[in-house]
Each structure stands twice: as C-alpha cells, then as structure tokens.
Write a protein that holds these residues in place. Structure first.
Motif, PDB file in Angstrom:
ATOM      1  N   GLU B 162      44.618 -62.072  59.555  1.00  0.00           N
ATOM      2  CA  GLU B 162      43.720 -60.752  59.156  1.00  0.00           C
ATOM      3  C   GLU B 162      43.676 -60.299  57.961  1.00  0.00           C
ATOM      4  OE1 GLU B 162      44.982 -58.550  63.449  1.00  0.00           O
ATOM      5  OE2 GLU B 162      45.188 -57.476  61.627  1.00  0.00           O
ATOM      6  N   ALA B 163      44.868 -60.415  57.152  1.00  0.00           N
ATOM      7  CA  ALA B 163      44.818 -60.115  55.630  1.00  0.00           C
ATOM      8  C   ALA B 163      44.093 -61.288  54.804  1.00  0.00           C
ATOM      9  CB  ALA B 163      46.044 -59.980  55.286  1.00  0.00           C
ATOM     10  N   ILE B 164      44.133 -62.392  55.212  1.00  0.00           N
ATOM     11  CA  ILE B 164      43.384 -63.380  54.361  1.00  0.00           C
ATOM     12  C   ILE B 164      41.872 -63.220  54.641  1.00  0.00           C
ATOM     13  CG2 ILE B 164      43.104 -65.983  54.442  1.00  0.00           C
ATOM     14  CD1 ILE B 164      46.039 -66.468  55.075  1.00  0.00           C
ATOM     15  N   MET B 165      41.348 -62.871  55.821  1.00  0.00           N
ATOM     16  CA  MET B 165      39.948 -62.958  56.154  1.00  0.00           C
ATOM     17  C   MET B 165      39.609 -61.289  55.211  1.00  0.00           C
ATOM     18  SD  MET B 165      37.928 -62.912  59.173  1.00  0.00           S
ATOM     19  CE  MET B 165      38.643 -61.896  60.409  1.00  0.00           C
ATOM     20  N   SER B 166      40.387 -60.507  55.149  1.00  0.00           N
ATOM     21  CA  SER B 166      40.110 -59.284  54.552  1.00  0.00           C
ATOM     22  C   SER B 166      40.205 -59.249  53.203  1.00  0.00           C
ATOM     23  CB  SER B 166      41.267 -58.084  54.870  1.00  0.00           C
ATOM     24  OG  SER B 166      40.982 -56.818  54.197  1.00  0.00           O
ATOM     25  N   ALA B 167      40.942 -60.078  52.476  1.00  0.00           N
ATOM     26  CA  ALA B 167      41.278 -60.219  51.052  1.00  0.00           C
ATOM     27  C   ALA B 167      39.803 -60.976  50.598  1.00  0.00           C
ATOM     28  CB  ALA B 167      42.472 -60.964  50.478  1.00  0.00           C
ATOM     29  N   GLY B 168      39.620 -61.735  51.467  1.00  0.00           N
ATOM     30  CA  GLY B 168      38.015 -62.549  50.995  1.00  0.00           C
ATOM     31  C   GLY B 168      37.106 -61.532  51.209  1.00  0.00           C
ATOM     32  N   GLU B 197      47.720 -77.130  58.905  1.00  0.00           N
ATOM     33  CA  GLU B 197      46.730 -77.890  58.005  1.00  0.00           C
ATOM     34  C   GLU B 197      45.606 -78.011  58.698  1.00  0.00           C
ATOM     35  OE1 GLU B 197      47.750 -78.355  55.018  1.00  0.00           O
ATOM     36  OE2 GLU B 197      49.880 -78.643  55.004  1.00  0.00           O
ATOM     37  N   PRO B 198      44.433 -78.352  57.844  1.00  0.00           N
ATOM     38  CA  PRO B 198      44.368 -78.438  56.439  1.00  0.00           C
ATOM     39  C   PRO B 198      44.335 -77.190  55.699  1.00  0.00           C
ATOM     40  CG  PRO B 198      42.023 -78.819  57.048  1.00  0.00           C
ATOM     41  CD  PRO B 198      43.107 -78.491  58.442  1.00  0.00           C
ATOM     42  N   LEU B 199      45.334 -76.711  55.469  1.00  0.00           N
ATOM     43  CA  LEU B 199      45.534 -75.213  54.698  1.00  0.00           C
ATOM     44  C   LEU B 199      44.830 -74.982  53.722  1.00  0.00           C
ATOM     45  CD1 LEU B 199      47.035 -72.773  55.030  1.00  0.00           C
ATOM     46  CD2 LEU B 199      48.915 -73.552  53.674  1.00  0.00           C
ATOM     47  N   LEU B 203      41.846 -72.029  53.803  1.00  0.00           N
ATOM     48  CA  LEU B 203      41.922 -70.757  52.839  1.00  0.00           C
ATOM     49  C   LEU B 203      40.712 -70.614  51.885  1.00  0.00           C
ATOM     50  CD1 LEU B 203      45.470 -71.069  51.711  1.00  0.00           C
ATOM     51  CD2 LEU B 203      44.757 -69.161  52.956  1.00  0.00           C
ATOM     52  N   GLU B 204      40.157 -71.841  51.464  1.00  0.00           N
ATOM     53  CA  GLU B 204      38.782 -72.167  50.908  1.00  0.00           C
ATOM     54  C   GLU B 204      37.782 -71.480  51.666  1.00  0.00           C
ATOM     55  OE1 GLU B 204      39.766 -75.150  47.548  1.00  0.00           O
ATOM     56  OE2 GLU B 204      38.346 -75.743  49.266  1.00  0.00           O
ATOM     57  N   ALA B 205      37.696 -71.565  53.003  1.00  0.00           N
ATOM     58  CA  ALA B 205      36.591 -71.235  53.910  1.00  0.00           C
ATOM     59  C   ALA B 205      36.698 -69.731  54.156  1.00  0.00           C
ATOM     60  CB  ALA B 205      36.745 -71.960  55.249  1.00  0.00           C
ATOM     61  N   PHE B 206      37.917 -69.038  53.711  1.00  0.00           N
ATOM     62  CA  PHE B 206      38.108 -67.670  53.849  1.00  0.00           C
ATOM     63  C   PHE B 206      37.673 -67.031  52.606  1.00  0.00           C
ATOM     64  CE2 PHE B 206      40.065 -66.198  58.064  1.00  0.00           C
ATOM     65  CZ  PHE B 206      40.203 -67.391  58.683  1.00  0.00           C
ATOM     66  N   GLY B 207      37.287 -67.678  51.776  1.00  0.00           N
ATOM     67  CA  GLY B 207      36.781 -67.191  50.233  1.00  0.00           C
ATOM     68  C   GLY B 207      37.921 -67.027  49.265  1.00  0.00           C
ATOM     69  N   TRP B 208      38.917 -67.920  49.492  1.00  0.00           N
ATOM     70  CA  TRP B 208      39.797 -67.648  48.486  1.00  0.00           C
ATOM     71  C   TRP B 208      39.948 -68.899  47.322  1.00  0.00           C
ATOM     72  CZ3 TRP B 208      45.030 -65.175  48.501  1.00  0.00           C
ATOM     73  CH2 TRP B 208      45.096 -63.994  49.743  1.00  0.00           C
ATOM     74  N   PHE B 209      40.311 -68.549  46.250  1.00  0.00           N
ATOM     75  CA  PHE B 209      40.594 -69.530  45.130  1.00  0.00           C
ATOM     76  C   PHE B 209      41.672 -70.272  45.548  1.00  0.00           C
ATOM     77  CE2 PHE B 209      42.533 -70.727  40.791  1.00  0.00           C
ATOM     78  CZ  PHE B 209      41.764 -71.994  40.455  1.00  0.00           C
ATOM     79  N   PRO B 236      40.080 -63.784  45.823  1.00  0.00           N
ATOM     80  CA  PRO B 236      41.626 -63.716  45.838  1.00  0.00           C
ATOM     81  C   PRO B 236      42.120 -65.015  45.717  1.00  0.00           C
ATOM     82  CG  PRO B 236      40.846 -63.543  48.064  1.00  0.00           C
ATOM     83  CD  PRO B 236      39.553 -63.214  47.287  1.00  0.00           C
ATOM     84  N   ARG B 237      43.390 -65.111  44.983  1.00  0.00           N
ATOM     85  CA  ARG B 237      43.814 -66.601  44.491  1.00  0.00           C
ATOM     86  C   ARG B 237      44.897 -67.012  45.410  1.00  0.00           C
ATOM     87  NH1 ARG B 237      41.811 -65.095  39.419  1.00  0.00           N
ATOM     88  NH2 ARG B 237      39.767 -64.269  40.196  1.00  0.00           N
ATOM     89  N   MET B 238      45.109 -68.120  45.886  1.00  0.00           N
ATOM     90  CA  MET B 238      46.201 -68.562  46.631  1.00  0.00           C
ATOM     91  C   MET B 238      46.693 -69.799  45.996  1.00  0.00           C
ATOM     92  SD  MET B 238      48.044 -67.668  49.477  1.00  0.00           S
ATOM     93  CE  MET B 238      47.027 -67.192  50.748  1.00  0.00           C
ATOM     94  N   ILE B 239      48.168 -69.965  45.789  1.00  0.00           N
ATOM     95  CA  ILE B 239      49.061 -71.075  45.370  1.00  0.00           C
ATOM     96  C   ILE B 239      49.665 -71.369  46.484  1.00  0.00           C
ATOM     97  CG2 ILE B 239      50.374 -71.876  43.351  1.00  0.00           C
ATOM     98  CD1 ILE B 239      49.715 -69.486  41.861  1.00  0.00           C
ATOM     99  N   VAL B 240      49.416 -72.668  46.895  1.00  0.00           N
ATOM    100  CA  VAL B 240      50.153 -73.243  48.074  1.00  0.00           C
ATOM    101  C   VAL B 240      51.195 -74.160  47.292  1.00  0.00           C
ATOM    102  CG1 VAL B 240      49.945 -75.078  50.104  1.00  0.00           C
ATOM    103  CG2 VAL B 240      47.872 -73.295  49.607  1.00  0.00           C
ATOM    104  N   CYS B 241      52.557 -73.838  47.565  1.00  0.00           N
ATOM    105  CA  CYS B 241      53.691 -74.474  46.775  1.00  0.00           C
ATOM    106  C   CYS B 241      54.445 -75.378  47.718  1.00  0.00           C
ATOM    107  CB  CYS B 241      54.502 -73.655  46.161  1.00  0.00           C
ATOM    108  SG  CYS B 241      53.738 -72.520  44.890  1.00  0.00           S
ATOM    109  N   ASP B 242      54.024 -76.673  47.834  1.00  0.00           N
ATOM    110  CA  ASP B 242      54.903 -77.492  48.565  1.00  0.00           C
ATOM    111  C   ASP B 242      56.384 -77.534  47.704  1.00  0.00           C
ATOM    112  OD1 ASP B 242      53.223 -78.686  50.486  1.00  0.00           O
ATOM    113  OD2 ASP B 242      52.028 -79.177  48.802  1.00  0.00           O
ATOM    114  N   THR B 243      57.302 -77.484  48.378  1.00  0.00           N
ATOM    115  CA  THR B 243      58.814 -77.316  47.885  1.00  0.00           C
ATOM    116  C   THR B 243      59.644 -78.084  48.656  1.00  0.00           C
ATOM    117  OG1 THR B 243      59.368 -75.128  49.194  1.00  0.00           O
ATOM    118  CG2 THR B 243      58.216 -74.927  47.099  1.00  0.00           C
TER     119      THR B 243
END
Lengths: 338, 281
Positions: B162-168, B197-199, B203-209, B236-243
C-alpha cells in the motif's frame, strides 16, 4: 423545553424502507436535519488552524470530508482504499506537526487498521483524529459495514479518547473540541443529512462530560450517540404513561465521566437503563456496569444494545426494531421492566 | 575517507566496525539479540549516519534533520549501536540494553529512545508512516528526507505494498527506502516463505527509482545513497541491499542461517576478537 411535532410524528408513523442499502438515513421522517455537519465544522476550524489536514481512504464523499476537500483542496489527502496506509500516513503527518482528521468507515478503522492505530498513533500519543462513519448499526448492508464492536475495540486502546456524538448540533462542537485536545481521538461520525435534536435542550458538548438532558423520577437512561436521540423519544412517549424518564447523555465513552454517572445512578428509586448502538459486549453498558459495581452503587440495572451475533442485512428501521434499539421497542421493554 | 554533509571526514569502515562492536557488546549484556541482522546492516547504517544524513547529535529533534525510520523494530540493537556512534546516545547506556528501565528496549520504540523516530516491532508500519512524513515535509517545503529501513520479510505485509504504491502515486522524491535482503525471516529463507522476486522490477513498476547493491560493500552503498539523493526524477527511491547475516564475524557468518542466530555465552568475546581481527585501520 419543547420537542418538535416531527419527533412525535416519527414515533407514530415511521416509514419502512425495504432495501438493505449501505447508506441509510437515521433521520426520522420530517425530523430537522443539517447537511454534512462534520465537513462544515472542519472547514470552520481549519480557517484558524493551518495545521489541520483531511485524509481519507476512498470515502471522502461518504464521510463528508468532500466539502472540506472543495474548500481546501491542497489540505486534502486522498490516500486510496488502503486503511492501514491511511492510519500510518496520518501518524507521519502528525509527526511533522500537522493535525490530521482521518476518515473511513468504523468497520475499517476498527477491524482492519487496528494495529496501525495502536502502534503508529496511540502508542506515540499522536494528534490524529479518526472520524468514522457507519458506527454501530447504521447500515443495513450486513456485517461488512456494521461496526457493532468499534467502541469495545477502541475503549481497550490506551491513550485513545472515544467519542459517540448524538446529532449535528453536537458534531459541530465535537470537531473543535477534539482538535484542541492533545492526543489521539476516535469519533463516531454521522454524515449526510444528520438529525438535529440537542439544540432544543440548550446542550453544550464538553470533552469528558456527561450531561443530563432531562430529568425523571422512575427511570434513568444512560446513552450515547443516536441512542440518546432514541432515549429522548422514549422519555417523551412514556411521559404519556406518567413514567418519568431521565436521560443522561454520555458522548465521551472514554474517559468516562464517572462522577456524573455515579451521582445520577445513586439517586434512589430509579432503574438504570444503559442504551447503546453497539454490541452488549465491551461498550458503554459494560463500562457503566463495571463503574457502578466497583463503586458499590447497585441500582436495578438493564442494558439495551445489539446482540452478540452477526447482524442481518435489511432495512435499517426493520433491523432497529428486530435488535431492540428502535424507540418503539425500547419504550415497550422499559415499561416491561418497571 | 568520506565526507558527510556535516563537513567531517570520517572513515566509514571504522564507523561500521564500531557499530558492530557496540552491537556485540549489547548482545553480550543480554546474552541475546538480533546480532546477525545488526552485523549485516552495520555498513548501511554507517553510510546513513556518517555519509548521507543531516542531523545534530545534540538535538535529535532538530526540525531540519533527515528522518530515519526503523520499520524493522527488532533491528533496534543495530540502530542503538549507530546512535551511540553518532553521539545521540551516550556510550555508557550500552550496558543497559534490554534491561528494566533502560532507554534501549530490545524492540525500538520512539517514546523510549532519542533518535528513534517510530515504534516498530509490528512489521510493515514504517513505510506507511514515511508516506505521511514525506507529505508533511512537502507541505512545510522542508528539504529533509525520510530514510526508511525495513526488512525483506516485511515485503510479505500488504501494508508495505500500500505504501509503495502510495509513494509512487505522490512521487515522493524525499523518501529513500532501504530494504535489507538478508533472505532470512522467522520461518526460513524469505524468498521461500513468500516469493518477492523480481523485487527491482516490481518496485520500478510501482514508480520507484531502484538500485540493488551489495549492502556489505561500503563503496557500493555510498554510491547508491549518493545516486538516490541526487536522482533527478520526481520518484521515491529504493535501495535494495543484499546483505550477509553475521557480516564481520566470520564464524557467525558461517553459522547455519537462522532468523535468530544462536550465540553461546563464551562466544560474545570471541566474536569481538574476530571483529577486531578483521578491522581495517
């Protein structure tokens, strides 16, 4: 004090709807009403309070927030049909110093977004005012839209103030009062053409205060929300039978005005009847019963409320009769208890 | 050496080392804690607090600060470690971690701890709050950003989407989301518990960088934070961090992966020694 002829007429000849519509008016035929009192009160308040914003989850039109949106389009946030997001985002707005009025239906705030209100708003004691339409049994649409348990759920949440206003006159006063209060508030909302009753009683809303609207020697009805309107009609009806019915209106469900309730319930010889538009579990009835018992005040006690079951779909007047919260059924039951 | 907006020269590797050390010391106090997660996210926190974010240690509520929301409240041990290193929490309070009356409860709560901006614990809350904060900051014409850390397991929660869609929808370019993909949640590997996945594509499809980086590669994390801050598009910007859980302490990193890595009483000291051995001066 005078009562309108319309009130009397409504008791005698209430038209029966035949559909289980989602939106049904709670106003009796010919009853005085005011349109969208919540929305207009919020506009009036927002003119002097730039921190006020309106937020909704695709129910602006059905919570009267649409009038606020027309007046202040840049202070209106349509969050989409996402109640969890609505509450979290309202918390975020409050973090940034704004005072959001967040609206949806009572079922969605209480049942779907409870954890979000609990954790993001109440736990941090944030200034979010949650105003929810279709409280208790005010929709004939079935359990999906009947918030029979909203007060029980919200009473149990620490920090939260809980308000159940009766009519348009009261809603107009509740809006600035809860905005002035520091902390989260849940407010039951009546929207659309909202009955106008309490102005005839010279009534003023005060947060946390119960008010005696009329006196009576035989019965004390303690009520909130639309049940106060019903109780006043019952009192009027029983007057003809020489039964004196006092009405104590308790719009603030939490914190409860223990002092006034104990004072009125302690008057000897009166039967106490709590009437609520809510399941008999966990609402005003059990709150008052617990208070009386803890305080050693034990009058004859009766409870009018919705049964612990999934309520039926149907026309609202039919359902109010069936579940015992119509004026007629209340009058009959109270007379039977005397 | 990196320079942060405060103008100080800081060695991010040293900061990350000290965040890990603080976390291990807190874990030792209680004999438990989400230490695997604290070790995996230390590099991201070092970059957040010592490269990217604007804040005043002496005034955690400074109006113009960048906000940091810890959505995954069980990572509190990691954030406390960073807040201690940032000078927002006195180092001596580390000894109180998780104890009665402490300002450092095991799950992060805003009312307890300076610098803790939200109450987590119940997962899936952070991004919803972030959306409201970003809208509020925009209303105030504030230049502050909202950094929101959450975990891959939280992607299971509907509210996150919901929030990911809203931020976009609102094009919240003041929101920088950071998702820790350590691929471990309560019942097992996150990708197996509920496939997400594919995450990046989602996220890009939801309008994020969206950027995806090795969250334990400091240079890569710095570059990603810089790109997120400097990105021109109103998104909105997302950094996917593989840790890597346990990163920095080889014997914990090699231990069987679990949401709650077991550390025996005698091992805390060994872990501190192993961390020290890998310290880059």
């Amino acid at each position: 004090m005078t009562r309108t002829a319309a009130n009397s007429a409504s008791v005698a000849a209430k038209p029966r709807l035949t559909t289980s519509a989602m939106i049904a008016s709670i106003a009796s035929e010919g009853q005085r009403t005011k349109p969208a009192p919540f929305g207009h009160a919020l506009i009036a308040l927002a003119r002097s309070r730039p921190d006020i914003v309106g937020m909704t989850a695709d129910l602006g039109k059905y919570t009267d927030l649409h009038v606020f949106a027309r007046e202040f389009p840049d202070r209106y946030y349509q969050m989409g049909m996402a109640e969890q997001l609505l509450m979290g985002a309202a918390a975020g707005m409050a973090h940034e110093g704004f005072t959001p009025f967040a609206t949806t239906y009572a079922v969605f705030a209480s049942r779907r977004a409870y954890d979000f209100i609990h954790q993001t708003i109440a736990e941090e004691n944030l200034d979010v005012k949650i105003a929810c339409a279709l409280p208790g049994l005010t929709s004939g649409y079935g359990p999906s839209h009947q918030a029979a348990e909203d007060l029980a759920l919200f009473r149990a949440m620490p920090n939260l103030t809980v308000i159940d206003p009766c009519d348009a006159h009261e809603i107009e006063q509740v809006v600035p009062a809860i905005a002035a209060h520091r902390g989260p508030v849940y407010m039951r909302l009546l929207r659309g053409q909202v009955p106008l009753v309490l102005d005839e009683y010279g009534y003023r809303f005060e947060l946390g205060k119960a008010k005696v609207l009329r006196d009576g020697a035989e019965v004390l009805v303690i009520s909130s929300g639309i049940m106060t309107m019903r109780a006043l009609e019952v009192a009027q009806a029983l007057e003809a039978d020489k039964v004196g019915v006092a009405v104590l209106h308790v719009p603030t469900i939490k914190p409860l005005d223990a002092e006034t309730i104990l004072q009125e319930a302690s008057r000897s010889g009166r039967m106490v009847v709590v009437a609520e538009n809510h399941t008999v579990i966990g609402g005003l009835g059990e709150a008052v019963a617990g208070l009386l018992l803890r305080s050693g005040v034990t009058p004859k006690f009766r409870h009018i409320g919705l049964p612990d079951e999934f309520l039926a779909a149907g026309a609202l007047p039919t359902l109010h009769d069936r579940y015992g919260i119509s004026t007629e059924v209340m009058s009959t039951r109270i007379k039977g208890w005397l | 050496m990196q320079s942060n907006p405060l103008g100080h020269k800081v060695d991010l590797a040293e900061r990350a080392y000290r965040i890990r050390r603080n976390a291990l010391k807190m874990g030792e106090v209680q004999g438990q804690g989400y230490i695997g997660q604290a070790l995996d996210i230390a590099d991201v926190l070092a970059v957040s607090y010592f490269h990217a974010m604007r804040y005043r240690p002496e005034d955690p509520a400074w109006e113009e600060r960048d906000r940091f929301l810890l959505s995954n409240g069980h990572y509190a041990i990691a954030l406390y470690a960073a807040l201690i290193e940032a000078g927002i929490i006195p180092e001596e309070e580390l000894e109180t971690y998780g104890s009665d009356g402490s300002r450092l409860p095991m799950s992060g709560m805003a009312s307890y701890t300076p610098g803790m901006e939200m109450s987590g614990g119940s997962l899936g809350l952070g991004l919803t709050i972030a959306v409201g904060m970003c809208l509020g900051l925009r209303r105030k014409s504030s230049a502050a950003r909202v950094y929101t850390l959450f975990s891959d397991g939280e992607l299971d929660e509907g509210s996150v989407w919901e929030a990911i869609m809203s931020a976009g929808h609102w094009k919240l370019d003041n929101l920088i989301g950071i998702v820790d993909v350590n691929n471990q949640q309560a019942d097992g590997p996150s990708t197996q518990v509920l496939a997400f996945e594919p995450l990046v594509d989602k996220l890009e499809a939801f309008g994020w960088f969206v950027q995806r980086v090795d969250g334990n590669d400091l240079d890569a994390v710095v570059a990603a934070f810089d790109a997120a801050r400097n990105h021109a598009a109103q998104k909105p910007r997302m950094i996917v961090c593989d840790t890597r859980m346990g990163c920095g302490v080889p014997f914990l990193e090699a231990r069987e992966k679990n949401h709650f890595i077991r550390v025996d009483a005698h091992e805390w000291q060994l872990a501190l020694e192993a961390l020290e051995a890998g310290r880059t001066q």
